[in-house]
Motif scaffolding. Structure first.
Motif, PDB file in Angstrom:
ATOM      1  N   ALA A 128     -48.221  85.714  51.821  1.00  0.00           N
ATOM      2  CA  ALA A 128     -48.518  86.016  50.417  1.00  0.00           C
ATOM      3  C   ALA A 128     -49.172  87.388  50.321  1.00  0.00           C
ATOM      4  O   ALA A 128     -50.379  87.511  50.161  1.00  0.00           O
ATOM      5  N   ASP A 129     -48.376  88.433  50.454  1.00  0.00           N
ATOM      6  CA  ASP A 129     -48.859  89.809  50.368  1.00  0.00           C
ATOM      7  C   ASP A 129     -47.764  90.614  49.689  1.00  0.00           C
ATOM      8  O   ASP A 129     -46.610  90.599  50.119  1.00  0.00           O
ATOM      9  N   MET A 130     -48.108  91.346  48.625  1.00  0.00           N
ATOM     10  CA  MET A 130     -47.098  92.068  47.843  1.00  0.00           C
ATOM     11  C   MET A 130     -46.464  93.227  48.604  1.00  0.00           C
ATOM     12  O   MET A 130     -45.427  93.729  48.210  1.00  0.00           O
ATOM     13  N   THR A 131     -47.052  93.667  49.712  1.00  0.00           N
ATOM     14  CA  THR A 131     -46.431  94.740  50.489  1.00  0.00           C
ATOM     15  C   THR A 131     -45.397  94.193  51.465  1.00  0.00           C
ATOM     16  O   THR A 131     -44.722  94.958  52.141  1.00  0.00           O
ATOM     17  N   VAL A 132     -45.293  92.873  51.538  1.00  0.00           N
ATOM     18  CA  VAL A 132     -44.320  92.214  52.406  1.00  0.00           C
ATOM     19  C   VAL A 132     -43.111  91.850  51.552  1.00  0.00           C
ATOM     20  O   VAL A 132     -43.248  91.275  50.478  1.00  0.00           O
ATOM     21  N   SER A 133     -41.906  92.197  52.026  1.00  0.00           N
ATOM     22  CA  SER A 133     -40.678  91.890  51.296  1.00  0.00           C
ATOM     23  C   SER A 133     -40.394  90.393  51.350  1.00  0.00           C
ATOM     24  O   SER A 133     -40.913  89.676  52.202  1.00  0.00           O
TER      25      SER A 133
END
Length: 187
Positions: A128-133
């Motif tokens: 759950a990290d927005m920099t991860v696709s």
């Protein structure tokens, strides 16, 4: 119709927002009769003749840029070191945020040979990290160990600071970055 709108945008007769709105209308319209009003306020074809040279030059330039990008992406996949800044930061820039300690991550113990990593809930390891696709990377078990590959993620995958291109071996103790999230693989 989209080509005509593009030409008018390049010539500076349409703002970015107007161009996007009108292209959206063209792509969503179901009747051909809805299209003429989208260009009714633009100059007639004969009045646009002076801009044809500029538009032709821009098209040629864009074509060369697209060809260079296609050639660059067609190169064999290898690891590429992270690019260092060309110049030191200026005094008006704020200091970089303090680095967080990397998370610890164990290699999967499940029976399968391939494990997906990404933001999507269907991934074997959901992050759950927005920099991860959504579909960021993949781990593959081989007789020689684990191989990591990037799945064309937006923010990239790095192993010990090196950008992943193709399949890269990973071992216990390697620092792996998925976007801005850093993990250290453990046994």
């Amino acid at each position: 119709m989209v080509g005509k709108l593009r030409d008018e945008f390049v010539a500076g007769r349409l703002s970015h927002e107007t161009f996007l709105h009108r292209v959206n209308v063209v792509l969503e319209t179901k009747r051909k009769a809805d299209l003429p009003p989208l260009v009714a306020d633009l100059p007639a074809e004969s009045a646009r003749g002076g801009g044809r040279l500029l538009i032709g030059w821009l098209r040629g330039t864009w074509s060369r840029v697209a060809d260079a990008a296609a050639h660059a992406t067609a190169a064999p996949r290898t690891m590429v070191p992270a690019r260092k800044p060309d110049r030191p930061p200026t005094t008006t820039m704020s200091a970089a945020p303090e680095r967080r300690k990397p998370h610890s991550l164990q290699f999967p113990r499940a029976v399968g040979d391939r494990f997906t990593i990404g933001r999507d809930a269907t991934c074997d390891l959901a992050i759950a990290d927005m920099t991860v696709s959504r579909q960021h990377a993949q781990l593959e078990r081989t007789p020689d160990g684990w191989l990591l590959s990037d799945l064309e993620s937006s923010n990239g995958t790095r192993v010990n600071g090196w950008r992943v291109r193709g399949q890269v071996p990973v071992r216990v103790g390697d620092l792996v970055s998925f976007g801005s999230l850093e993990v250290i693989f453990t046994a």
